[in-house]
Write an enzyme that holds these catalytic residues in place. Structure first.
Site, PDB file in Angstrom:
ATOM      1  N   GLN A 286     -45.041   1.732 -14.261  1.00 13.57           N
ATOM      2  CA  GLN A 286     -45.064   1.057 -13.467  1.00 13.57           C
ATOM      3  C   GLN A 286     -45.941  -0.458 -14.271  1.00 13.57           C
ATOM      4  O   GLN A 286     -46.291  -0.658 -14.721  1.00 13.57           O
ATOM      5  CB  GLN A 286     -44.802   1.188 -11.938  1.00 13.57           C
ATOM      6  N   TYR A 315     -35.716  12.293  -9.951  1.00 14.43           N
ATOM      7  CA  TYR A 315     -36.032  11.244 -10.543  1.00 14.43           C
ATOM      8  C   TYR A 315     -37.359  11.185 -10.784  1.00 14.43           C
ATOM      9  O   TYR A 315     -37.834   9.550 -10.325  1.00 14.43           O
ATOM     10  CB  TYR A 315     -34.889   9.990  -9.828  1.00 14.43           C
ATOM     11  N   GLU A 336     -37.219  15.256 -13.922  1.00 14.36           N
ATOM     12  CA  GLU A 336     -36.764  14.246 -14.993  1.00 14.36           C
ATOM     13  C   GLU A 336     -35.995  13.904 -15.368  1.00 14.36           C
ATOM     14  O   GLU A 336     -35.606  15.145 -16.461  1.00 14.36           O
ATOM     15  CB  GLU A 336     -38.318  13.138 -14.189  1.00 14.36           C
ATOM     16  N   ASP A 384     -35.437   7.826  -6.385  1.00 15.78           N
ATOM     17  CA  ASP A 384     -36.027   6.871  -7.007  1.00 15.78           C
ATOM     18  C   ASP A 384     -35.219   6.647  -8.006  1.00 15.78           C
ATOM     19  O   ASP A 384     -35.665   6.975  -9.039  1.00 15.78           O
ATOM     20  CB  ASP A 384     -37.574   6.789  -6.775  1.00 15.78           C
ATOM     21  N   CYS A 411     -33.375   0.058  -7.147  1.00 17.83           N
ATOM     22  CA  CYS A 411     -34.066  -0.117  -7.828  1.00 17.83           C
ATOM     23  C   CYS A 411     -32.739  -1.680  -7.536  1.00 17.83           C
ATOM     24  O   CYS A 411     -32.477  -2.384  -8.170  1.00 17.83           O
ATOM     25  CB  CYS A 411     -34.621  -0.501  -8.875  1.00 17.83           C
TER      26      CYS A 411
HETATM   27  N1  SAH Z   1     -41.116   7.089  -9.658  1.00 20.07           N
HETATM   28  C1  SAH Z   1     -41.165   6.988 -10.659  1.00 20.07           C
HETATM   29  C2  SAH Z   1     -40.233   6.454 -11.629  1.00 20.07           C
HETATM   30  C3  SAH Z   1     -38.828   5.895 -11.147  1.00 20.07           C
HETATM   31  S1  SAH Z   1     -37.088   5.211 -12.865  1.00 20.07           S
HETATM   32  C4  SAH Z   1     -42.657   6.828 -12.049  1.00 20.07           C
HETATM   33  O1  SAH Z   1     -42.995   5.604 -10.285  1.00 20.07           O
HETATM   34  O2  SAH Z   1     -42.710   6.943 -12.204  1.00 20.07           O
HETATM   35  C5  SAH Z   1     -36.233   6.400 -12.434  1.00 20.07           C
HETATM   36  C6  SAH Z   1     -35.933   7.403 -13.564  1.00 20.07           C
HETATM   37  O3  SAH Z   1     -34.982   8.088 -13.452  1.00 20.07           O
HETATM   38  C7  SAH Z   1     -36.512   7.120 -15.105  1.00 20.07           C
HETATM   39  O4  SAH Z   1     -37.918   7.656 -15.372  1.00 20.07           O
HETATM   40  C8  SAH Z   1     -35.455   8.141 -15.620  1.00 20.07           C
HETATM   41  O5  SAH Z   1     -35.781   8.349 -17.313  1.00 20.07           O
HETATM   42  C9  SAH Z   1     -35.081   9.049 -14.771  1.00 20.07           C
HETATM   43  N2  SAH Z   1     -33.673   9.497 -14.665  1.00 20.07           N
HETATM   44  C10 SAH Z   1     -32.420   8.595 -14.860  1.00 20.07           C
HETATM   45  N3  SAH Z   1     -31.288   9.626 -14.683  1.00 20.07           N
HETATM   46  C11 SAH Z   1     -31.643  10.156 -14.347  1.00 20.07           C
HETATM   47  C12 SAH Z   1     -31.006  12.033 -14.089  1.00 20.07           C
HETATM   48  N4  SAH Z   1     -29.606  11.827 -14.120  1.00 20.07           N
HETATM   49  N5  SAH Z   1     -31.944  12.664 -13.455  1.00 20.07           N
HETATM   50  C13 SAH Z   1     -33.232  13.144 -13.331  1.00 20.07           C
HETATM   51  N6  SAH Z   1     -33.944  11.263 -14.005  1.00 20.07           N
HETATM   52  C14 SAH Z   1     -32.997  10.626 -14.270  1.00 20.07           C
END
Ligand code: SAH
EC number: 2.1.1.190
Length: 458
Positions: A286, A315, A336, A384, A411
């Site tokens: 972040q 996520y 993830e 997220d 977001c």
């Molecule tokens: N909470 C996390 C960030 C989330 S950002 C942190 O603080 O590090 C959103 C995340 O979702 C990213 O890491 C992206 O790679 C992941 N992502 C995107 N599409 C996805 C899916 N279909 N299934 C699981 N993860 C996914």
């Protein structure tokens, strides 16, 4: 058939700005036909020229202001608007916070969702907050420059003070720029395919102050590597890691897959919500640590954990939320899609002695269905997702797993509102005002936390 449009290209007009789009452009309407005008704020009377016309809307440029908004701040440096470093830089900070709250309110209203939105949580110092910079390196008038691209182009605007970045990062970029000039390293040229240096990336730990510099090169060979290293090391006292990253492909992707350690450690460390994280050049981390702590703490508080709950963090990225939650829950499951992020999450769990967090690589929507089949019954689901929001299948799986609470960290307000409607169909309702948290001051990004609970009738 030729449609008669209310304006034509190069026409000069006057008008009053009635709205600000989610991209931060002012809107002037001519017979319901919108003209989008950068650097124009609601309430302002302007003279403008029409620069581009399409069937449904046009673009314009301000020629002069007949009246200015009380919320306008006179940005000393117009380059912040031109490059998209600070697309809201011309709007006073309290008005930026109201803009972000209203953006969610307007979308809810359009969707006929009668929900409250709290005032946006802002920063005391809404600039110099970014812990990471990625700046292109280019030849401008024969000299190597670092800066930022003009919006929608690959034309480099040289910049020394980036306004929203940690000032130590700005200084470090200048050290690197001057070293590159001194040893006559050539910037990579997209047109000819020649040259060496593509991008400079700098990260600095908010708590640790550890600095990582990554030189992204087109070529395997980095001339004067030793001399560059000595110069940068000498002038950046907090340097902990100096890396060459090789990206030889003709691509817009910033980083290549290959890292070569030039000096120091391969990673730097920082903390977030009391958890230590190791950050490597390719890791996602972040960029606004202070506000990330507030955003995630809000999410964790809303989850109402007392050590007995099972929590899913879909996520999960590198496990920021999962690991912070683990201290207050019985068991946490993170999923993830990026394998390297899950590797980081596992390592970060070990680094912090956390044993009740389990991480898997997969698509959240598929993994949720698997967990559901396996009989996993989470008390709380945290999501997220990226800007595109949740897959419908994830919402269905969530409905079948029936967690008492769902915490939605978003977001993108547009997909948030769409997904909230779907959750309502799955038997959930929003129990608290939606809380926007300003993660990216001076920009149009809108992050928020929403709490959903199961409607009790089953
Ligand atoms: N909470 C996390 C960030 C989330 S950002 C942190 O603080 O590090 C959103 C995340 O979702 C990213 O890491 C992206 O790679 C992941 N992502 C995107 N599409 C996805 C899916 N279909 N299934 C699981 N993860 C996914």
């Amino acid at each position: 058939m030729k449609v008669q449009l209310p304006v034509h290209k190069n026409e000069q007009r006057t008008g009053t700005v009635t709205d600000l789009t989610y991209e931060g452009n002012g809107v002037v309407k001519v017979d319901h036909y919108p003209i989008f005008i950068p650097n124009a704020l609601p309430g302002e009377a302007i003279e403008y020229v029409v620069t581009k016309v399409t069937k449904n809307f046009a673009w314009g440029r301000v020629l002069a202001w007949q009246s200015k908004s009380p919320d306008r701040v006179d940005l000393a440096d117009q380059r912040y608007l031109q490059t998209g470093i600070a697309p809201l830089g011309h709007l006073a900070y309290p008005a930026q916070l109201r803009f972000k709250q209203k953006l969610i309110q307007d979308l809810l209203q359009k969707a006929h969702l009668d929900l409250a939105v709290s005032p946006t949580m802002g920063m005391a110092k809404p600039y110099q907050y970014r812990n990471k910079a990625q700046v292109p390196v280019k030849l401008v008038k024969g000299q190597l420059q670092t800066g930022f691209y003009r919006r929608g182009s690959h034309q480099l605007v040289p910049i020394e003070d980036f306004y929203i970045q940690d000032p130590v990062i700005d200084q470090t970029i200048l050290v690197v720029r001057d070293a590159l000039r001194k040893f006559k390293l050539t910037p990579y040229d997209e047109k000819t395919g020649k040259g060496i240096i593509r991008t400079v990336m700098v990260r600095r730990g908010y708590y640790s102050h550890e600095v990582m510099v990554v030189l992204i090169t087109k070529t395997q060979h980095l001339p004067y590597a030793k001399e560059l290293t000595a110069t940068i090391k000498k002038q950046v006292p907090e340097l902990k890691s100096l890396v060459q990253n090789i990206n030889s492909k003709p691509t817009n992707k910033l980083l290549g897959d290959e890292n070569r350690l030039l000096w120091g450690q391969a990673t730097i460390e920082d903390r977030l919500l009391g958890i230590d994280f190791k950050i490597s050049p390719l890791s996602f981390y972040q960029v606004n640590p202070q506000q990330t702590e507030r955003l995630y703490q809000t999410a964790i508080d809303q989850a109402g954990l007392d050590g007995r709950q099972t929590v899913i963090d879909a996520y999960c990225g590198i496990g920021t939320i999962s690991l912070a939650v683990a201290k207050h829950a019985k068991q946490v499951y993170g999923v993830e899609i990026v394998p390297a992020a899950i590797e980081d999450a596992k390592q970060n769990a070990a680094l912090n002695g956390i044993t009740n967090a389990k991480f898997v690589v997969g698509k959240a929507e598929e993994q949720m269905a698997k967990w559901q089949k396996a009989g996993l019954k989470p008390d709380v689901l945290i999501v997220d997702p990226p800007r595109k929001g949740l897959a419908e299948s994830l919402i269905t799986a969530a409905g079948q797993m029936a967690p008492k609470k769902i915490i939605y960290v978003s977001c993108n307000p547009a997909t948030l509102v769409r997904d909230l409607q779907r959750f309502v169909e799955q038997g959930y309702h929003v129990t608290k005002p939606i809380q926007p948290v300003d993660q990216f001051p001076q920009t149009t990004h809108v992050e928020s936390v929403t709490v959903l609970e199961r409607t009790q009738n089953d």
